[in-house]
Design an enzyme around this catalytic site. Structure first.
Site, PDB file in Angstrom:
ATOM      1  N   GLU A 289       0.071   6.097   4.442  1.00 56.78           N
ATOM      2  CA  GLU A 289       1.320   5.954   5.428  1.00 56.78           C
ATOM      3  C   GLU A 289       1.613   7.143   6.185  1.00 56.78           C
ATOM      4  O   GLU A 289       2.538   7.506   6.529  1.00 56.78           O
ATOM      5  CB  GLU A 289       2.484   5.746   4.675  1.00 56.78           C
TER       6      GLU A 289
ATOM      7  N   LYS B 131       0.176   4.643  -9.447  1.00 50.32           N
ATOM      8  CA  LYS B 131       1.474   3.811  -9.640  1.00 50.32           C
ATOM      9  C   LYS B 131       1.281   2.803 -10.883  1.00 50.32           C
ATOM     10  O   LYS B 131      -0.131   2.368 -10.854  1.00 50.32           O
ATOM     11  CB  LYS B 131       1.970   3.216  -8.237  1.00 50.32           C
TER      12      LYS B 131
ATOM     13  N   ASP C 282       2.945  -1.929  -5.320  1.00 48.42           N
ATOM     14  CA  ASP C 282       4.034  -0.898  -4.887  1.00 48.42           C
ATOM     15  C   ASP C 282       5.454  -1.425  -5.687  1.00 48.42           C
ATOM     16  O   ASP C 282       6.126  -1.617  -4.985  1.00 48.42           O
ATOM     17  CB  ASP C 282       4.270  -0.969  -3.356  1.00 48.42           C
TER      18      ASP C 282
ATOM     19  N   GLU D  24      13.875   0.641  -5.943  1.00 51.52           N
ATOM     20  CA  GLU D  24      13.645   0.067  -4.671  1.00 51.52           C
ATOM     21  C   GLU D  24      13.381  -1.267  -4.577  1.00 51.52           C
ATOM     22  O   GLU D  24      13.985  -1.882  -3.504  1.00 51.52           O
ATOM     23  CB  GLU D  24      12.303   0.807  -4.034  1.00 51.52           C
TER      24      GLU D  24
ATOM     25  N   TRP E 138       1.512  -5.532   5.997  1.00 50.63           N
ATOM     26  CA  TRP E 138       2.932  -5.409   6.124  1.00 50.63           C
ATOM     27  C   TRP E 138       3.752  -6.645   5.881  1.00 50.63           C
ATOM     28  O   TRP E 138       5.063  -6.514   5.602  1.00 50.63           O
ATOM     29  CB  TRP E 138       3.448  -4.559   7.255  1.00 50.63           C
TER      30      TRP E 138
HETATM   31  O1  GCW Z   1       6.833   2.387  -2.299  1.00 47.75           O
HETATM   32  C1  GCW Z   1       6.595   2.832  -1.038  1.00 47.75           C
HETATM   33  C2  GCW Z   1       8.031   3.215  -0.468  1.00 47.75           C
HETATM   34  C3  GCW Z   1       7.923   4.501   0.444  1.00 47.75           C
HETATM   35  C4  GCW Z   1       7.202   5.567  -0.375  1.00 47.75           C
HETATM   36  C5  GCW Z   1       5.830   5.278  -0.635  1.00 47.75           C
HETATM   37  C6  GCW Z   1       5.043   5.945  -1.543  1.00 47.75           C
HETATM   38  C7  GCW Z   1       7.628   7.918  -0.492  1.00 47.75           C
HETATM   39  O2  GCW Z   1       8.439   2.009   0.345  1.00 47.75           O
HETATM   40  O3  GCW Z   1       9.300   4.750   0.687  1.00 47.75           O
HETATM   41  O4  GCW Z   1       7.127   6.862   0.252  1.00 47.75           O
HETATM   42  O5  GCW Z   1       5.865   4.177  -1.234  1.00 47.75           O
HETATM   43  O6  GCW Z   1       5.203   5.927  -2.667  1.00 47.75           O
HETATM   44  O7  GCW Z   1       4.613   7.010  -1.073  1.00 47.75           O
END
Ligand code: GCW
Length: 828
Positions: free
Chosen positions: A402, A471, A476, A504, A654
């Protein structure tokens, strides 16, 4: 999905307007319970499949909210209780060898003082049942703490506050045992009394953070001993004792021992130096950088206490999208000030490091890991930090993801990048946590495969003090994802688990979603890399692949709000994260039970109802947001409301349409061998199970399969019917949560009761928003009408596509949808 976020910030109105150790006894899983919903219909959640995926946690996907009497029967949460419990009464929760709670009748309180939530679960109110109160008053009159440093002092202060509060009588300090009623705390080194007790011989096996809490005889007096090898262990033991007492457990049953299974148990703050918090919904950052190091907010100590009470022993202070300034001398002085506050509570500080800092701060021409000047810059920086903070934990790094800088800029691998920093901190005993959440600018055939593809080949190439942080799922932090295929796939590398505590993608501050079942689901998921039993928990605690270094991280949900987490129930997610980090075998239900008792009330009327609604809450949210394995269909940037229709963002992955792949045939992403073959990244038995329509759980179906609208699912319904059913169930379950909450009205203070009621109200309407927006959109593909027995959609699709909420992404709500009655969505 930050990159999309940043790029899109300027496009508001376009895309945005589209939507608005273990403790000896492993706790018994609450298991596969909860297959029937509050509405009395059957749900596939709560089942587990051969691959141990999606919902073995039994999150009670709609278990009876108005739940029958009787506390949950389960083993003890968090510590083993060695007493026989014979003759002991049975309390609200039956624990192995003892009982949590009491059978005494709880008086309905006359009026309770309003509470803000600022005290979290460390409230210590006077015990309201006379029998237990009398027992505690006799058993706890004074604390004997002979020597020790700041951590012993912290333990003493906590016991004094806690025991005085619970008994309603000041508990004093003494240098020696003054009679019955002493709590003797210490290590064999700090306390001759502890050294002289028979239990001292059991301590070495418990490790540096372990503890024992036992009844013992000292000079003919009965005392409670809190013993450990270190002062931090004494602090953990003191919190364990207070937890048992705050849950109104019988003194005679007290016999606790505990030790952590995972070595480094961290919170990751995504806090920016300007005070904002990425994905934070609880106000601004706790860290007042402008006032540090000179001014220390009292909240720093309160934060440390809360973390220590649940076993968290590290904190990464700044966002992984890191600002280089954190590595300057001025900020190191501020970080040191925080480290000094946290140290007595056993909490080390870590920093997110920006990979390009040698260029940006050091003035070098490159940040190439192979460059000797770059290596020296990091070594010098580490020396500078450790000179100020000798127990600094190390660096967390987000690289080449990112838009963040990283080693790939210099054609070096993630391993070469990680080892650069690892060598700098190694001599000081520091570690590097290198994130596997990579997100390149080049779209692949399947975005979820990228981390595995990049990291798996690097196994064995990382230095000894590096962990790769993964993760829980491959996408995500969605409300439900299968476990990440990197767990178990890098046997030569310690792999840390990253969970998101801040919600989130799960309703942020307002929606009530207890994350214990989500955490339990991933920890119990069986990777099968070494055959059955190769759970994610055993990968992460290091036992499966024989690593002594282990770590777990939770992306923090705390901020400057008085209640810390933006809502009262979000406190439970901080709590359960810490408790499961300490013992990943704890059940979500046991932890919910102890949290409710400490946070609200031990009255079984409260405990039963509130635990039941918590346990069903995450599955309810999955149902009204992303049922059947759907993922990432929320609005761009804010991630709050529904926007499955978004298709115009410049990178394909996206867009929600990339993930759900709705078309005239059906719905879902084909990740089988006929599709992207993401299933091949799992151990063969797991991949085969995920790839097979007969064995995949309906809960994860559309994550792995493109399913025709008319295909029959496990429930006997067609895909379209089941989709409508689950969306409707989710909405109505929130209605049941509201009903359940209403029943505890007189037993909780008016302020917290009303605040929770207000948020449940918002959640109910917004659940209906999710249902109607998503179904009206998917109907454009299925071309099918609403099946009989379900409420019509409140508005046409164009209404939902035209909404421009939330106005405030930090405290998001969508008041335009608060009209009519959200329930029933499934008609009675
Ligand atoms: O979940 C996404 C988020 C971002 C975050 C990214 C990550 C810190 O939308 O805000 O950035 O993952 O985990 O790096």
């Amino acid at each position: 999905m930050r990159f999309a976020t940043l790029v899109l910030t300027g496009l508001v109105g376009l895309a945005l307007s589209s939507a608005c150790s273990s403790d000896k006894q492993s706790a018994g899983a609450s298991g596969a319970a909860g297959t029937s919903s509050a509405a009395g219909t059957s749900s596939a959640a709560g089942t587990s499949n051969a691959a141990g995926t999606s919902n073995a946690a039994g999150d009670g996907s709609g278990g009876n909210l108005l739940g029958a009497a009787g506390g949950p029967s389960q083993s003890l949460g968090g510590e083993s209780n060695g007493s026989s419990g014979a003759g002991g009464e049975s309390g609200g929760t039956t624990a192995s060898g003892g009982a949590i709670g009491s059978t005494e009748t709880y008086p309905v309180p006359g009026s309770l003082p309003d509470e803000t939530g600022a005290d979290l679960w460390l409230r210590y109110p006077k015990v309201p049942i006379p029998g237990r109160l009398a027992e505690y008053k006799t058993a706890f009159t004074h604390i004997v703490s002979t020597a020790g440093g700041a951590s012993t002092q912290a333990a003493t202060d906590e016991l004094r506050q806690g025991l005085s509060g619970l008994t309603g009588t000041p508990v004093t300090l003494a240098a020696t045992v003054q009679g019955d009623g002493a709590v003797v705390i210490g290590t064999p080194t700090t306390s001759p009394v502890i050294a002289g007790l028979p239990l001292a011989s059991e301590l070495p096996a418990l490790g540096p953070e372990g503890y024992l809490v036992r009844s013992a005889q000292v000079q003919g007096r009965t005392v409670i001993a809190v013993a450990a090898n270190t002062e931090i262990g004494v602090l953990y033991g003191s919190f364990a004792l207070l937890r048992r007492l705050a849950t109104h457990s019988k003194v005679a049953d007290l016999s606790l021992s505990g030790s952590a299974k995972i070595k480094n148990r961290l919170l990751n703050h995504w806090d920016n130096l300007d005070g904002s918090v990425e994905r934070g919904y609880a106000g601004s950052s706790l860290w007042n950088w402008a006032a540090l190091p000179g001014t220390l907010s009292p909240r720093y100590k309160a934060y440390a206490r809360a973390n220590a009470s649940i076993g968290i022993n590290g904190t990464v202070l700044n966002n992984v999208n890191s600002d280089k300034q954190i590595l300057t001398a001025a900020y190191i002085a501020k970080v040191k000030a925080l480290a000094d506050v946290f140290r007595p509570y056993g909490i080390k500080v870590y920093l997110s490091a920006r990979f390009s800092a040698p260029v940006e701060l050091g003035g070098l021409s490159s940040a190439d890991p192979a460059d000797a000047g770059v290596q020296k810059w990091w070594a010098d920086k580490a020396d500078e930090i450790y000179a100020a903070i000798p127990d600094f934990g190390g660096f967390l790094v987000k690289a080449n993801s990112e838009g963040q800088p990283g080693p790939q800029t210099y054609k070096r691998t993630h391993a070469e990048g990680a080892n650069l920093l690892a060598k700098a901190v190694a001599a000081h005993g520091g570690i590097v946590i290198w994130r596997a959440f990579v997100y390149s600018t080049v779209a692949g055939s399947d975005r979820i495969k990228q981390a595995y593809d990049e990291f798996k080949p690097l196994d064995g190439l990382f230095d000894k003090n590096v962990l790769v942080q993964v993760k829980n799922g491959p996408l995500d932090f969605q409300p439900r994802e299968p476990f990440h295929p990197l767990f178990g796939a890098m046997p030569k590398t310690p792999v840390a688990l990253e969970l998101q505590v801040t919600k989130e993608y799960l309703g942020e501050d307002t929606h009530l979603a207890y994350l214990g079942p989500l955490y339990e689901e991933v920890l119990k998921a069986d990777t099968q890399v070494n055959g059955p039993g190769s759970t994610v928990a055993r990968v992460v605690d290091g036992t499966l692949q024989k690593h002594t270094l282990s770590a777990i991280s939770g992306v923090a949900n705390v901020g400057s709000d008085l209640n810390w987490t933006g809502s009262h129930f979000n406190q439970a997610n901080w709590y359960v994260y810490g408790r499961m980090a300490w013992d990943p075998d704890l059940s979500a239900k046991v932890v919910a039970d102890e949290w409710v008792r400490q946070t609200f009330s031990n009255d079984p009327e409260v405990v039963t109802k509130v635990v039941a609604l918590m346990m069903s809450s995450r599955q309810s949210l999955v149902n009204y947001m992303e049922p059947l394995g759907l993922v990432h269909i929320m609005g761009t940037d804010h991630h709050y409301g529904p926007a499955p229709w978004v298709s115009n963002l410049s990178q394909p992955e996206w867009n929600p349409v990339y993930y759900h792949k709705a078309d005239a045939v059906g719905l879902g992403f084909d990740r089988t061998a006929r599709g992207s073959n993401a299933v091949s990244q799992y151990a063969s038995a797991v991949g085969a199970s995920f790839g097979n329509r007969a064995s995949i759980s309906d809960d994860s179906l559309l994550f792995f399969h493109h399913v025709a609208w008319g295909d029959k699912l496990d429930t006997g319904k067609t895909l379209w019917e089941e989709l409508v059913h689950r969306y409707s169930l989710g909405v109505d379950d929130v209605g049941h949560m509201r009903d359940a909450w209403a029943t505890v009205n007189s037993r909780i203070d008016a302020k917290r009761f009303a605040e929770v009621s207000d948020f449940l109200h918002i959640q109910h309407y917004e659940a209906r928003w999710w249902r109607d927006a998503c179904l009206s959109y998917f109907a454009t593909f299925s071309k099918l009408p609403m099946p009989a027995g379900y409420a019509a959609l409140a508005h046409p699709l164009s209404f939902y596509q035209g909404l421009s909420c939330p106005a405030d992404a930090k405290k998001p709500r969508c008041s335009q949808v608060y009209t009519g009655d959200p329930s029933p969505a499934g008609l009675p």
